[in-house]
Design a protein around this motif. Structure first.
Motif, PDB file in Angstrom:
ATOM      1  N   MET A  24       0.483  -0.959   0.041  1.00  0.00           N
ATOM      2  CA  MET A  24      -0.216  -0.016   0.080  1.00  0.00           C
ATOM      3  C   MET A  24       0.885   0.860  -0.154  1.00  0.00           C
ATOM      4  N   ASP A  25       1.846   1.443   0.637  1.00  0.00           N
ATOM      5  CA  ASP A  25       2.565   2.079   0.868  1.00  0.00           C
ATOM      6  C   ASP A  25       4.927   1.579   0.632  1.00  0.00           C
ATOM      7  N   SER A  26       4.724   2.053  -0.916  1.00  0.00           N
ATOM      8  CA  SER A  26       6.339   1.326  -0.547  1.00  0.00           C
ATOM      9  C   SER A  26       7.858   2.242   0.336  1.00  0.00           C
ATOM     10  N   HIS A  27       7.278   2.939   1.007  1.00  0.00           N
ATOM     11  CA  HIS A  27       8.351   3.512   2.383  1.00  0.00           C
ATOM     12  C   HIS A  27       8.318   2.690   3.498  1.00  0.00           C
ATOM     13  N   ASP A  59      -8.666  13.511   0.317  1.00  0.00           N
ATOM     14  CA  ASP A  59     -10.334  12.361  -0.829  1.00  0.00           C
ATOM     15  C   ASP A  59      -9.522  12.261  -1.675  1.00  0.00           C
ATOM     16  N   GLY A  60      -8.149  11.162  -0.827  1.00  0.00           N
ATOM     17  CA  GLY A  60      -7.576   9.449  -1.266  1.00  0.00           C
ATOM     18  C   GLY A  60      -6.548  10.426  -3.211  1.00  0.00           C
ATOM     19  N   ARG A  61      -5.976  11.433  -2.999  1.00  0.00           N
ATOM     20  CA  ARG A  61      -5.330  11.660  -4.408  1.00  0.00           C
ATOM     21  C   ARG A  61      -3.736  11.913  -3.612  1.00  0.00           C
ATOM     22  N   PRO A  62      -2.883  11.078  -4.057  1.00  0.00           N
ATOM     23  CA  PRO A  62      -1.696  10.918  -3.755  1.00  0.00           C
ATOM     24  C   PRO A  62      -0.723  12.505  -3.878  1.00  0.00           C
ATOM     25  N   ILE A  63      -0.575  12.061  -2.986  1.00  0.00           N
ATOM     26  CA  ILE A  63       0.897  14.236  -2.583  1.00  0.00           C
ATOM     27  C   ILE A  63       2.505  14.084  -3.333  1.00  0.00           C
ATOM     28  N   LYS A  64       2.589  14.693  -4.226  1.00  0.00           N
ATOM     29  CA  LYS A  64       4.066  14.188  -4.940  1.00  0.00           C
ATOM     30  C   LYS A  64       5.013  14.782  -4.308  1.00  0.00           C
ATOM     31  N   ASP A  65       5.688  13.929  -3.962  1.00  0.00           N
ATOM     32  CA  ASP A  65       7.878  13.901  -3.120  1.00  0.00           C
ATOM     33  C   ASP A  65       7.454  14.580  -2.454  1.00  0.00           C
ATOM     34  N   PRO A  66       7.029  13.214  -1.155  1.00  0.00           N
ATOM     35  CA  PRO A  66       6.623  14.024   0.273  1.00  0.00           C
ATOM     36  C   PRO A  66       7.910  14.450   0.643  1.00  0.00           C
ATOM     37  N   LEU A  67       8.137  15.461   2.151  1.00  0.00           N
ATOM     38  CA  LEU A  67       8.888  15.046   2.546  1.00  0.00           C
ATOM     39  C   LEU A  67       9.384  13.875   3.786  1.00  0.00           C
ATOM     40  N   ASP A  79      -0.027  14.949  -6.950  1.00  0.00           N
ATOM     41  CA  ASP A  79       0.612  14.054  -8.549  1.00  0.00           C
ATOM     42  C   ASP A  79      -1.046  13.606  -9.471  1.00  0.00           C
ATOM     43  N   GLU A  80      -1.752  14.429 -10.018  1.00  0.00           N
ATOM     44  CA  GLU A  80      -2.508  14.721 -11.190  1.00  0.00           C
ATOM     45  C   GLU A  80      -2.119  13.179 -11.943  1.00  0.00           C
ATOM     46  N   SER A  81      -1.402  12.464 -12.513  1.00  0.00           N
ATOM     47  CA  SER A  81      -0.774  11.081 -13.156  1.00  0.00           C
ATOM     48  C   SER A  81      -1.337  10.269 -12.180  1.00  0.00           C
ATOM     49  N   ALA A  82      -1.644   9.861 -10.811  1.00  0.00           N
ATOM     50  CA  ALA A  82      -1.155   8.737  -9.951  1.00  0.00           C
ATOM     51  C   ALA A  82      -2.748   8.290  -9.600  1.00  0.00           C
ATOM     52  N   GLU A  83      -3.558   7.327  -9.590  1.00  0.00           N
ATOM     53  CA  GLU A  83      -4.417   6.159  -9.371  1.00  0.00           C
ATOM     54  C   GLU A  83      -5.336   7.443  -8.365  1.00  0.00           C
ATOM     55  N   ARG A  84      -5.917   7.977  -8.326  1.00  0.00           N
ATOM     56  CA  ARG A  84      -6.762   7.992  -7.063  1.00  0.00           C
ATOM     57  C   ARG A  84      -6.981   7.062  -5.532  1.00  0.00           C
ATOM     58  N   ILE A  85      -6.700   6.813  -4.741  1.00  0.00           N
ATOM     59  CA  ILE A  85      -7.712   5.743  -3.708  1.00  0.00           C
ATOM     60  C   ILE A  85      -8.644   6.240  -3.165  1.00  0.00           C
ATOM     61  N   THR A  86     -10.158   4.636  -2.989  1.00  0.00           N
ATOM     62  CA  THR A  86     -10.821   5.306  -2.955  1.00  0.00           C
ATOM     63  C   THR A  86     -11.303   4.532  -2.140  1.00  0.00           C
ATOM     64  N   ASP A  87     -10.268   3.077  -1.082  1.00  0.00           N
ATOM     65  CA  ASP A  87     -10.853   2.685  -0.226  1.00  0.00           C
ATOM     66  C   ASP A  87     -10.957   3.128   0.909  1.00  0.00           C
TER      67      ASP A  87
END
Length: 327
Positions: free
Chosen positions: A114-117, A132-140, A166-174
């Motif tokens: 779910m998260d590669s970190h 609302d489930g949209r991934p943030i680009k390049d978090p600290l 990041d608009e290109s990343a798939e939005r998470i709905t779960d």
């Protein structure tokens, strides 16, 4: 009443080294290892039968008199926290340990998917996702140079609350995944503040272990998730047990007893009942003190909130807090 060991002996905190730049203002340990009273490594080994069954009664009696020697604390705590039945054998415990390690590895892998970190040696310190489930680009990300992160700008972005989405990343709905990912940076911020006076946490690997365990726990206990203060309860497990999975299971067993502290509603906080019990006890044992607190506006005993929430971890030294937990 707890009587601190002031006789000659080694201070417990000598096993939990404080950074040289943090000695001022850090509580000094009052607990000293007492020969003949503190549970030593020799007495601990002698408490086992040939096949591995533990004479828990003799062990508890000695712990109540003088605590546990730091060299065997990790092993002893696995029994005190209920990870193992004292009646189990060496072979039975090893089988249980391996099963639990496999289970933790599976949960951790689920979280990594779910998260590669998770499991990467990094600690997240900024939001990964919007509500609302949209991934943030390049978090600290702590422990990773920002120059290592791809910031080529190829993907379209939108700024929300100062964060690039990041608009290109798939939005998470779960919803459960969203809630979990929203907690990860808060875990990271708390990890940075937990026992940072200790030399132990100068090792970045230990920081990432603490973050990983809390991230995995937040996923498997969805009713409670992660709340501030859990890092204080988990930290001793990281210090006492070398294996991350073993530390996780000790923390999980501790949380079975304490998770109610972190369940808050609009009407009450998790430790409300304990605060009420404390008020009742003080009112009987020391009515003058209770009346004085009432006069000062402290009759609700909220000043003790943190003490109960994290079991005095922030009120006394690291070594003393472990001793308090033991007795």
């Amino acid at each position: 009443m707890i009587k601190w060991g002031l006789s000659s002996g080694t201070p417990a905190d000598s096993y939990y080294e404080v950074r040289s730049d943090c000695t001022d203002g850090v509580p000094k340990s009052k607990f000293k290892i007492k020969a003949g009273k503190t549970l030593s490594a020799r007495k601990w080994q002698a408490a086992f039968s040939p096949d591995g069954c533990l004479d828990i009664a003799s062990v508890l009696s000695r712990i109540q008199r003088g605590g546990v020697h730091p060299t065997v604390r990790g092993e002893v705590w696995e029994f005190l926290l209920g990870c193992f039945d004292p009646r189990s054998t060496f072979d039975e415990r090893e089988e249980i340990r391996q099963i639990r390690r496999i289970q933790y590895a599976r949960w951790k892998e689920d979280c990594r998917q779910m998260d590669s970190h998770v499991g990467s040696g990094k600690v997240i310190t900024a939001p990964l996702i919007t509500e609302d489930g949209r991934p943030i680009k390049d978090p600290l990300v702590l422990l990773e140079a920002t120059s290592d992160t791809n910031t080529s700008g190829d993907a379209p972005t939108t700024s929300i609350n100062g964060n690039e989405v990041d608009e290109s990343a798939e939005r998470i709905t779960d919803k459960q995944i969203i809630e979990w990912k929203l907690t990860l940076h808060q875990i990271g911020l708390d990890v940075l503040r937990t026992d940072r006076t200790m030399v132990f946490y100068e090792n970045k690997e230990n920081l990432s272990k603490l973050w990983d365990i809390l991230a995995v726990y937040a996923w498997i206990d969805k009713d409670v998730g992660y709340c501030q203060g859990m890092s204080d309860l988990c930290s001793p497990m990281i210090v006492l047990l070398n294996d991350e999975a073993d530390a996780f299971w000790c923390f999980e067993k501790l949380m079975r007893r304490l998770r109610g502290n972190f369940r808050c509603t609009d009407q009450s906080v998790g430790v409300a009942n304990q605060l009420q019990h404390l008020a009742s006890i003080i009112q009987v044992l020391d009515p003058k003190l209770h009346d004085h607190l009432e006069t000062l506006g402290g009759g609700d005993y909220l000043f003790a909130f943190r003490m109960f929430m994290v079991l005095f971890r922030r009120e006394v030294s690291f070594g003393d807090s472990l001793y308090l937990w033991e007795v």
